[in-house]
Scaffold this active site. Structure first.
Site, PDB file in Angstrom:
ATOM      1  N   HIS A  37      20.263  50.722  30.430  1.00  0.00           N
ATOM      2  CA  HIS A  37      19.498  49.511  31.121  1.00  0.00           C
ATOM      3  C   HIS A  37      18.854  48.731  30.370  1.00  0.00           C
ATOM      4  O   HIS A  37      18.853  47.478  30.375  1.00  0.00           O
ATOM      5  CB  HIS A  37      18.429  50.115  32.342  1.00  0.00           C
ATOM      6  CG  HIS A  37      19.257  50.992  33.480  1.00  0.00           C
ATOM      7  ND1 HIS A  37      19.018  52.428  33.094  1.00  0.00           N
ATOM      8  CD2 HIS A  37      19.892  51.164  34.319  1.00  0.00           C
ATOM      9  CE1 HIS A  37      19.821  53.048  33.896  1.00  0.00           C
ATOM     10  NE2 HIS A  37      20.205  52.187  34.652  1.00  0.00           N
ATOM     11  N   ARG A 187      22.428  60.090  36.009  1.00  0.00           N
ATOM     12  CA  ARG A 187      23.043  61.251  36.249  1.00  0.00           C
ATOM     13  C   ARG A 187      23.239  62.314  35.204  1.00  0.00           C
ATOM     14  O   ARG A 187      23.514  63.508  35.696  1.00  0.00           O
ATOM     15  CB  ARG A 187      24.265  61.015  37.084  1.00  0.00           C
ATOM     16  CG  ARG A 187      24.122  60.170  38.283  1.00  0.00           C
ATOM     17  CD  ARG A 187      25.567  60.294  39.156  1.00  0.00           C
ATOM     18  NE  ARG A 187      25.154  59.837  40.641  1.00  0.00           N
ATOM     19  CZ  ARG A 187      25.397  58.745  41.067  1.00  0.00           C
ATOM     20  NH1 ARG A 187      25.905  57.644  40.043  1.00  0.00           N
ATOM     21  NH2 ARG A 187      25.322  58.312  42.271  1.00  0.00           N
TER      22      ARG A 187
HETATM   23  P1  AMP Z   1      22.460  51.975  37.684  1.00  0.00           P
HETATM   24  O1  AMP Z   1      21.050  52.065  37.680  1.00  0.00           O
HETATM   25  O2  AMP Z   1      23.099  52.985  37.163  1.00  0.00           O
HETATM   26  O3  AMP Z   1      22.962  51.502  38.905  1.00  0.00           O
HETATM   27  O4  AMP Z   1      22.946  51.180  36.650  1.00  0.00           O
HETATM   28  C1  AMP Z   1      22.512  49.485  36.694  1.00  0.00           C
HETATM   29  C2  AMP Z   1      23.017  48.818  35.635  1.00  0.00           C
HETATM   30  O5  AMP Z   1      23.134  49.400  34.356  1.00  0.00           O
HETATM   31  C3  AMP Z   1      24.737  48.665  35.860  1.00  0.00           C
HETATM   32  O6  AMP Z   1      24.954  47.373  35.718  1.00  0.00           O
HETATM   33  C4  AMP Z   1      25.259  49.614  34.950  1.00  0.00           C
HETATM   34  O7  AMP Z   1      26.554  49.171  34.615  1.00  0.00           O
HETATM   35  C5  AMP Z   1      24.445  49.566  33.835  1.00  0.00           C
HETATM   36  N1  AMP Z   1      24.211  50.636  33.020  1.00  0.00           N
HETATM   37  C6  AMP Z   1      24.144  52.007  33.299  1.00  0.00           C
HETATM   38  N2  AMP Z   1      24.391  52.712  32.260  1.00  0.00           N
HETATM   39  C7  AMP Z   1      24.812  52.103  31.176  1.00  0.00           C
HETATM   40  C8  AMP Z   1      25.325  52.252  29.890  1.00  0.00           C
HETATM   41  N3  AMP Z   1      25.260  53.440  29.375  1.00  0.00           N
HETATM   42  N4  AMP Z   1      25.357  51.284  29.020  1.00  0.00           N
HETATM   43  C9  AMP Z   1      25.473  50.071  29.427  1.00  0.00           C
HETATM   44  N5  AMP Z   1      24.924  49.682  31.210  1.00  0.00           N
HETATM   45  C10 AMP Z   1      24.847  50.589  31.731  1.00  0.00           C
END
Ligand code: AMP
Length: 282
Positions: A37, A187
């Site tokens: 993030h 997760r």
């Molecule tokens: P989430 O909080 O899981 O919904 O993710 C929010 C944003 O962060 C989304 O655009 C995800 O694709 C991005 N994101 C989550 N994990 C990663 C990662 N390991 N590398 C790059 N972007 C990420």
């Protein structure tokens, strides 16, 4: 940095920035933020005058038997990470602020969502498209930042922005990994020590598939079978899917054609935890 709970407060902050002629970037997240993030926020800060991070566990993108209740939350830690990365505002609404009890309008997509995660999670992308549309309408950003970690989501959002004429740039950002290769994910906190070790089969499969393609393999089944074999060798892992699709329309492909953008995506249960990873062939 401001932390706000209401749509009105976001609109007020954005209105003041716009009055100064400033540009605004948006990073939508579900919180429990990590370096993945942070890389999105840092990129948004580099490219915009002000950056809004939404921190909202969106109920409409979870299925009935999924992890909505147990999804990890830590606003204090998230706020510290956002501030360090240079964000101007964190938007952390309650579900009731985002959805009226009788809300009945949703954004859905006829294509791109029937394969991969859309197959296993049939209502997921409707929830994602709806909440992201709402965030676009609330923040009215110049650019929005999404991780390639959720590659199907990135393709879906790009298509939605095109189809619905949202006047903003969608910026895709590379996957951030742990030192041992595991893609960072909120997760990952669900994993026991044994499961954390077993989860390495995802990145091992991704790196092996990527190497095959780099070495010239063009047959999709040859690549996905080699990747499956690596995951199936791990007793704690259960494959949801290992597939190759066209990255623009998320339709299955048999063969990697020259110049075609291809997404090779996997979803694997490690114990009860479902993890995803992918690589893109440009
Ligand atoms: P989430 O909080 O899981 O919904 O993710 C929010 C944003 O962060 C989304 O655009 C995800 O694709 C991005 N994101 C989550 N994990 C990663 C990662 N390991 N590398 C790059 N972007 C990420």
């Amino acid at each position: 940095m401001q932390i706000v709970k209401t749509v009105a407060e976001v609109r007020e902050a954005v209105r003041a920035w716009r009055a100064e002629g400033l540009t605004v970037g948006l990073v939508p997240t579900m919180g429990f933020l990590h370096e993945g993030h942070k890389s999105l926020i840092v990129r948004a800060v580099a490219e915009n005058d002000r950056v809004v991070v939404s921190d909202f566990v969106n109920p409409t993108q979870f299925g009935p038997n999924e992890d909505l209740e147990s999804y990890p939350r830590d606003l204090e830690r998230d706020a510290a990470l956002c501030e360090e990365a240079g964000a101007a505002l964190v938007f952390n609404p309650e579900p009731s602020e985002m959805y009226a009890p009788d809300a009945c309008t949703f954004v859905d997509m006829d294509a791109l969502t029937g394969e991969l995660c859309g197959k296993t999670r049939p209502t997921h992308f409707r929830g994602v498209c709806t909440v992201v549309s709402k965030l676009f309408n609330i923040v009215t950003p110049d650019a929005a930042y999404f991780g390639q970690k959720d590659a199907q989501q990135l393709a879906v959002i790009r298509r939605m922005v095109r189809d619905l004429n949202f006047g903003l740039r969608v910026v895709g950002c590379p996957i951030v990994r742990e030192e041992d290769g595991l893609a960072k994910s909120s997760r990952n906190t669900y994993l026991s020590a044994d499961e954390r070790q077993a989860a390495l089969c995802l990145s091992r499969a991704i790196f092996a598939g990527q190497k095959l393609v780099e070495d010239g393999e063009r047959d999709a089944a040859t690549v996905t079978e080699a990747m499956r074999a690596i995951i199936e060798a791990e007793p704690l892992a259960r494959i949801d899917y290992v597939k190759m699709v066209d990255f623009d329309n998320i339709e299955l492909i048999d063969h990697i054609a020259d110049g075609q953008p291809v997404l090779c995506a996997i979803a694997v249960y490690i114990g009860k935890t479902r993890l995803i990873d992918n690589f893109i062939v440009e």
